[in-house]
Design a protein around this motif. Structure first.
Motif, short mmCIF file in Angstrom:
data_model
loop_
_atom_site.label_atom_id
_atom_site.label_comp_id
_atom_site.label_asym_id
_atom_site.label_seq_id
_atom_site.Cartn_x
_atom_site.Cartn_y
_atom_site.Cartn_z
N VAL A 74 0.83 -1.21 0.00
CA VAL A 74 0.00 0.00 0.00
C VAL A 74 0.87 1.25 0.00
N GLU A 75 1.99 1.19 0.68
CA GLU A 75 2.92 2.33 0.71
C GLU A 75 3.49 2.62 -0.68
N ILE A 76 3.78 1.56 -1.43
CA ILE A 76 4.31 1.72 -2.78
C ILE A 76 3.26 2.33 -3.70
N LYS A 77 2.04 1.74 -3.65
CA LYS A 77 0.96 2.23 -4.51
C LYS A 77 -0.37 1.73 -3.96
N GLU A 78 -1.26 2.64 -3.67
CA GLU A 78 -2.59 2.25 -3.21
C GLU A 78 -3.42 1.80 -4.41
N THR A 79 -3.95 0.59 -4.31
CA THR A 79 -4.81 0.06 -5.35
C THR A 79 -6.04 -0.56 -4.68
N SER A 80 -7.04 -0.78 -5.48
CA SER A 80 -8.24 -1.42 -4.97
C SER A 80 -7.90 -2.81 -4.41
N TYR A 81 -7.04 -3.52 -5.10
CA TYR A 81 -6.68 -4.88 -4.70
C TYR A 81 -5.94 -4.90 -3.37
#
Length: 134
Positions: A74-81
């Motif tokens: 999540v820190e790298i990139k917030e996505t729905s998954y």
């Protein structure tokens, strides 16, 4: 002198027993495969971190590392998954409020990316948790 020798002998035996006990600890296959995937992932590979965490969470193994992996994802990139996986982690660890927040954010991101996005399973999880919260 005999007391010191006896104490040292007992201490050495305790150390060897501890070392052999830890040396024989078997790691389950899910954890082993997840660690291999994470260790070979690039530093910005949010997806591998999320998948590895999800597998451990579903099997209820290695939750400490799974927590680190999903948070890093999540820190790298917030996505729905990965936010959905984070919600699963919180739900598994009896943190319903945090789970609802993560699931809700997951759905919002999904809708932002695709206006036709639907995720009934996650919506059902939210409803169930909200009922628990009262």
């Amino acid at each position: 002198m005999k007391a010191i020798t006896k104490t040292l002998t007992l201490a050495l035996v305790a150390i060897f027993v501890s070392i052999s006990a830890f040396a024989n600890v078997k790691v389950d296959k899910t954890t082993e495969k997840a660690r291999q995937a994470v260790n070979s992932a690039s530093p910005d590979d949010w997806h591998t971190y999320a998948i590895s965490a999800e597998k451990c969470i579903k099997k209820n193994v290695n939750l400490k590392e799974a927590s680190e992996w999903i948070k890093k994802s999540v820190e790298i990139k917030e996505t729905s998954y990965n936010l959905k996986v984070l919600g699963d982690y919180y739900a598994k660890n009896k943190l319903p409020q945090k789970a609802v927040e993560a699931y809700s954010k997951s759905i919002r991101l999904g809708k932002m990316e695709d206006s036709n996005y639907t995720d009934k399973a996650t919506q059902d999880k939210i409803v169930k948790l909200v009922k628990q919260l009262g």
